[in-house]
Each structure stands twice: as structure tokens, then as C-alpha cells.
Scaffold this motif. Structure first.
Motif, PDB file in Angstrom:
ATOM      1  N   THR A  65       0.862  -1.182   0.000  1.00  0.00           N
ATOM      2  CA  THR A  65       0.000   0.000   0.000  1.00  0.00           C
ATOM      3  C   THR A  65       0.897   1.229   0.000  1.00  0.00           C
ATOM      4  O   THR A  65       2.102   1.131   0.253  1.00  0.00           O
ATOM      5  CB  THR A  65      -0.930   0.059   1.245  1.00  0.00           C
ATOM      6  N   SER A  66       0.297   2.373  -0.260  1.00  0.00           N
ATOM      7  CA  SER A  66       1.043   3.626  -0.130  1.00  0.00           C
ATOM      8  C   SER A  66       0.057   4.727   0.224  1.00  0.00           C
ATOM      9  O   SER A  66      -1.141   4.625  -0.061  1.00  0.00           O
ATOM     10  CB  SER A  66       1.791   3.972  -1.416  1.00  0.00           C
ATOM     11  N   TYR A  67       0.578   5.738   0.893  1.00  0.00           N
ATOM     12  CA  TYR A  67      -0.244   6.897   1.221  1.00  0.00           C
ATOM     13  C   TYR A  67       0.651   8.118   1.341  1.00  0.00           C
ATOM     14  O   TYR A  67       1.850   8.008   1.569  1.00  0.00           O
ATOM     15  CB  TYR A  67      -1.074   6.679   2.492  1.00  0.00           C
ATOM     16  N   GLU A  68       0.043   9.278   1.141  1.00  0.00           N
ATOM     17  CA  GLU A  68       0.766  10.540   1.214  1.00  0.00           C
ATOM     18  C   GLU A  68       0.192  11.403   2.328  1.00  0.00           C
ATOM     19  O   GLU A  68      -0.995  11.319   2.636  1.00  0.00           O
ATOM     20  CB  GLU A  68       0.642  11.292  -0.111  1.00  0.00           C
ATOM     21  N   PHE A  69       1.064  12.203   2.917  1.00  0.00           N
ATOM     22  CA  PHE A  69       0.634  13.159   3.936  1.00  0.00           C
ATOM     23  C   PHE A  69       1.636  14.303   3.965  1.00  0.00           C
ATOM     24  O   PHE A  69       2.735  14.193   3.418  1.00  0.00           O
ATOM     25  CB  PHE A  69       0.511  12.506   5.319  1.00  0.00           C
ATOM     26  N   TYR A  70       1.238  15.402   4.574  1.00  0.00           N
ATOM     27  CA  TYR A  70       2.142  16.534   4.722  1.00  0.00           C
ATOM     28  C   TYR A  70       2.773  16.467   6.098  1.00  0.00           C
ATOM     29  O   TYR A  70       2.081  16.443   7.110  1.00  0.00           O
ATOM     30  CB  TYR A  70       1.412  17.862   4.535  1.00  0.00           C
ATOM     31  N   SER A  71       4.105  16.427   6.135  1.00  0.00           N
ATOM     32  CA  SER A  71       4.825  16.383   7.399  1.00  0.00           C
ATOM     33  C   SER A  71       5.103  17.810   7.868  1.00  0.00           C
ATOM     34  O   SER A  71       5.846  18.553   7.213  1.00  0.00           O
ATOM     35  CB  SER A  71       6.143  15.624   7.234  1.00  0.00           C
ATOM     36  N   VAL A  72       4.490  18.163   8.979  1.00  0.00           N
ATOM     37  CA  VAL A  72       4.684  19.492   9.549  1.00  0.00           C
ATOM     38  C   VAL A  72       6.124  19.655  10.016  1.00  0.00           C
ATOM     39  O   VAL A  72       6.740  20.702   9.807  1.00  0.00           O
ATOM     40  CB  VAL A  72       3.697  19.735  10.720  1.00  0.00           C
ATOM     41  N   THR A  73       6.690  18.595  10.619  1.00  0.00           N
ATOM     42  CA  THR A  73       8.060  18.688  11.130  1.00  0.00           C
ATOM     43  C   THR A  73       9.085  18.785   9.997  1.00  0.00           C
ATOM     44  O   THR A  73      10.070  19.494  10.122  1.00  0.00           O
ATOM     45  CB  THR A  73       8.402  17.481  12.026  1.00  0.00           C
ATOM     46  N   ARG A  74       8.829  18.085   8.885  1.00  0.00           N
ATOM     47  CA  ARG A  74       9.768  18.132   7.749  1.00  0.00           C
ATOM     48  C   ARG A  74       9.438  19.253   6.767  1.00  0.00           C
ATOM     49  O   ARG A  74      10.188  19.515   5.846  1.00  0.00           O
ATOM     50  CB  ARG A  74       9.765  16.792   7.016  1.00  0.00           C
ATOM     51  N   LYS A  75       8.256  19.836   6.937  1.00  0.00           N
ATOM     52  CA  LYS A  75       7.787  20.920   6.065  1.00  0.00           C
ATOM     53  C   LYS A  75       7.751  20.507   4.593  1.00  0.00           C
ATOM     54  O   LYS A  75       8.111  21.284   3.704  1.00  0.00           O
ATOM     55  CB  LYS A  75       8.629  22.181   6.257  1.00  0.00           C
ATOM     56  N   GLN A  76       7.301  19.260   4.341  1.00  0.00           N
ATOM     57  CA  GLN A  76       7.173  18.775   2.968  1.00  0.00           C
ATOM     58  C   GLN A  76       6.251  17.558   2.914  1.00  0.00           C
ATOM     59  O   GLN A  76       6.024  16.915   3.937  1.00  0.00           O
ATOM     60  CB  GLN A  76       8.542  18.415   2.385  1.00  0.00           C
ATOM     61  N   PRO A  77       5.727  17.270   1.730  1.00  0.00           N
ATOM     62  CA  PRO A  77       4.894  16.074   1.587  1.00  0.00           C
ATOM     63  C   PRO A  77       5.747  14.805   1.698  1.00  0.00           C
ATOM     64  O   PRO A  77       6.925  14.791   1.316  1.00  0.00           O
ATOM     65  CB  PRO A  77       4.297  16.189   0.186  1.00  0.00           C
ATOM     66  N   VAL A  78       5.129  13.750   2.227  1.00  0.00           N
ATOM     67  CA  VAL A  78       5.808  12.463   2.403  1.00  0.00           C
ATOM     68  C   VAL A  78       4.923  11.376   1.781  1.00  0.00           C
ATOM     69  O   VAL A  78       3.703  11.409   1.927  1.00  0.00           O
ATOM     70  CB  VAL A  78       6.025  12.152   3.904  1.00  0.00           C
ATOM     71  N   CYS A  79       5.561  10.432   1.113  1.00  0.00           N
ATOM     72  CA  CYS A  79       4.850   9.272   0.579  1.00  0.00           C
ATOM     73  C   CYS A  79       5.445   8.020   1.228  1.00  0.00           C
ATOM     74  O   CYS A  79       6.626   7.737   1.049  1.00  0.00           O
ATOM     75  CB  CYS A  79       4.975   9.180  -0.936  1.00  0.00           C
ATOM     76  N   ASN A  80       4.625   7.324   2.002  1.00  0.00           N
ATOM     77  CA  ASN A  80       5.047   6.052   2.595  1.00  0.00           C
ATOM     78  C   ASN A  80       4.589   4.920   1.690  1.00  0.00           C
ATOM     79  O   ASN A  80       3.406   4.817   1.371  1.00  0.00           O
ATOM     80  CB  ASN A  80       4.428   5.863   3.990  1.00  0.00           C
ATOM     81  N   GLN A  81       5.545   4.088   1.274  1.00  0.00           N
ATOM     82  CA  GLN A  81       5.257   2.907   0.467  1.00  0.00           C
ATOM     83  C   GLN A  81       5.543   1.705   1.353  1.00  0.00           C
ATOM     84  O   GLN A  81       6.677   1.516   1.792  1.00  0.00           O
ATOM     85  CB  GLN A  81       6.144   2.891  -0.782  1.00  0.00           C
ATOM     86  N   ILE A  82       4.499   0.897   1.621  1.00  0.00           N
ATOM     87  CA  ILE A  82       4.612  -0.164   2.623  1.00  0.00           C
ATOM     88  C   ILE A  82       4.471  -1.535   1.986  1.00  0.00           C
ATOM     89  O   ILE A  82       3.523  -1.780   1.242  1.00  0.00           O
ATOM     90  CB  ILE A  82       3.526  -0.011   3.708  1.00  0.00           C
ATOM     91  N   ILE A  83       5.423  -2.417   2.293  1.00  0.00           N
ATOM     92  CA  ILE A  83       5.286  -3.824   1.945  1.00  0.00           C
ATOM     93  C   ILE A  83       4.771  -4.525   3.200  1.00  0.00           C
ATOM     94  O   ILE A  83       5.285  -4.310   4.293  1.00  0.00           O
ATOM     95  CB  ILE A  83       6.605  -4.451   1.435  1.00  0.00           C
ATOM     96  N   TRP A  84       3.716  -5.311   3.015  1.00  0.00           N
ATOM     97  CA  TRP A  84       3.058  -5.967   4.139  1.00  0.00           C
ATOM     98  C   TRP A  84       3.313  -7.462   4.113  1.00  0.00           C
ATOM     99  O   TRP A  84       3.409  -8.067   3.045  1.00  0.00           O
ATOM    100  CB  TRP A  84       1.547  -5.721   4.083  1.00  0.00           C
ATOM    101  N   TYR A  85       3.354  -8.035   5.312  1.00  0.00           N
ATOM    102  CA  TYR A  85       3.547  -9.475   5.462  1.00  0.00           C
ATOM    103  C   TYR A  85       2.420 -10.062   6.314  1.00  0.00           C
ATOM    104  O   TYR A  85       2.011  -9.446   7.304  1.00  0.00           O
ATOM    105  CB  TYR A  85       4.891  -9.772   6.135  1.00  0.00           C
ATOM    106  N   ILE A  86       1.948 -11.231   5.898  1.00  0.00           N
ATOM    107  CA  ILE A  86       0.993 -11.976   6.713  1.00  0.00           C
ATOM    108  C   ILE A  86       1.812 -12.677   7.784  1.00  0.00           C
ATOM    109  O   ILE A  86       2.779 -13.382   7.481  1.00  0.00           O
ATOM    110  CB  ILE A  86       0.216 -13.002   5.864  1.00  0.00           C
ATOM    111  N   MET A  87       1.418 -12.467   9.034  1.00  0.00           N
ATOM    112  CA  MET A  87       2.175 -13.002  10.156  1.00  0.00           C
ATOM    113  C   MET A  87       1.270 -13.770  11.104  1.00  0.00           C
ATOM    114  O   MET A  87       0.070 -13.481  11.195  1.00  0.00           O
ATOM    115  CB  MET A  87       2.884 -11.855  10.889  1.00  0.00           C
ATOM    116  N   ARG A  88       1.863 -14.712  11.811  1.00  0.00           N
ATOM    117  CA  ARG A  88       1.137 -15.477  12.824  1.00  0.00           C
ATOM    118  C   ARG A  88       1.789 -15.204  14.169  1.00  0.00           C
ATOM    119  O   ARG A  88       3.000 -15.409  14.342  1.00  0.00           O
ATOM    120  CB  ARG A  88       1.202 -16.966  12.495  1.00  0.00           C
ATOM    121  N   ALA A  89       0.964 -14.745  15.124  1.00  0.00           N
ATOM    122  CA  ALA A  89       1.464 -14.514  16.481  1.00  0.00           C
ATOM    123  C   ALA A  89       1.725 -15.858  17.141  1.00  0.00           C
ATOM    124  O   ALA A  89       0.957 -16.809  16.959  1.00  0.00           O
ATOM    125  CB  ALA A  89       0.450 -13.713  17.290  1.00  0.00           C
ATOM    126  N   LYS A  90       2.798 -15.944  17.905  1.00  0.00           N
ATOM    127  CA  LYS A  90       3.155 -17.197  18.573  1.00  0.00           C
ATOM    128  C   LYS A  90       2.300 -17.435  19.816  1.00  0.00           C
ATOM    129  O   LYS A  90       2.209 -18.557  20.295  1.00  0.00           O
ATOM    130  CB  LYS A  90       4.637 -17.196  18.913  1.00  0.00           C
TER     131      LYS A  90
END
Length: 143
Positions: A65-90
Motif C-alpha cells: 500500500t502507499s499513502y501521502e501526507f504533509y509532514s509538519v516537522t519536515r515541512k514537505q509532503p511524504v509518501c510512505n510505500q509499505i510492503i506488508w507481510y501476513i504473520m502469525r502470532a506465537k
């Protein structure tokens, strides 16, 4: 725009999935930024442990997935691109990390979690991942 590669886990235990409530009162999945030469799989496992206190193992990839947001601390737009994994809790054991800004979290039945999760991309991800997870568990039991 700043692009960041991230990794996260869709963590299941039996017929439940782990979700967290962040400082913005959003229900989300555990994830974090991939730094330096870190492997995405290690980041996903580490973030699940760090944010949720859950020991989990990766069963499969779940997608991206990916999403964009404006980072107030960085004073610029940010795009997070996420790779996801299916996991099993022990186990059912968890400890929400309040120091990272998480207010609460836990294992919730899939239908309840889908109603709670804030973002539609993550809702779809959980729904699809749960189907894969059930297939994986069925195959594991058949062996």
C-alpha cells in the motif's frame, strides 16, 4: 516529496487480527520505516514486536500500500510505500507501546477489526490477508 519505504505486519492469532490505536485515534496495523540496509522482513517483525509486544513469524507476503501526507516537522509532503507481510502470532500475549504514542490495541475478531480500522486500504489488506492466512493454516493442518 520525500519517499519512504516501510514494512509492516498483518498479524493473526486464530480468528483474530492485531490492530493499534495511534496518537491520532486512528486504528492501524503495525509498521515502520526501512532504514539503511535493513531487510523488509526484519523491519516488519521488529516493528510488530516494538509497537505491539507481539512475537510473530512471517507466513507470506500480503501486498503493498502507499499513502501521502504533509509532514509538519519536515515541512514537505511524504509518501510512505509499505510492503506488508501476513504473520502469525506465537501467542495471545501483547503489550502496546505507549511510549511510541499508541493508546491501545489488541487482537480483535476479523469482522470487528474491519469495522474499527481507519483506512480503507488497510481494511482491504486485512480482508485479503485473512483469506490467505486461512488457506495457509488449512494446508499446514493437512500436512
Amino acid at each position: 516529496m520525500l519517499f519512504r519505504n516501510c514494512a509492516g505486519g498483518v498479524v493473526f492469532y486464530a480468528n483474530q487480527v492485531f490492530i493499534l490505536k495511534n496518537e491520532k485515534n486512528e486504528w492501524v496495523l503495525p509498521k515502520g520505516v526501512i532504514r539503511n540496509a535493513d531487510l523488509p522482513t526484519n523491519v516488519a517483525i521488529d516493528r510488530v514486536k516494538m509497537e505491539a509486544g507481539v512475537e510473530a513469524e512471517i507466513l507470506s507476503t500480503a501486498g503493498g500500500t502507499s499513502y501521502e501526507f504533509y509532514s509538519v516537522t519536515r515541512k514537505q509532503p511524504v509518501c510512505n510505500q509499505i510492503i506488508w507481510y501476513i504473520m502469525r502470532a506465537k501467542s495471545k500475549q501483547f503489550k502496546v507501546n505507549n511510549d511510541l504514542g499508541f493508546k491501545e490495541g489488541g487482537l480483535y475478531p476479523i469482522d470487528q477489526a474491519l469495522d474499527m480500522i481507519t483506512y480503507s486500504q488497510e481494511k482491504s489488506l486485512v480482508s485479503l490477508s485473512y483469506k490467505k492466512y486461512k488457506e495457509f493454516m488449512k494446508e499446514t493442518l493437512a500436512v
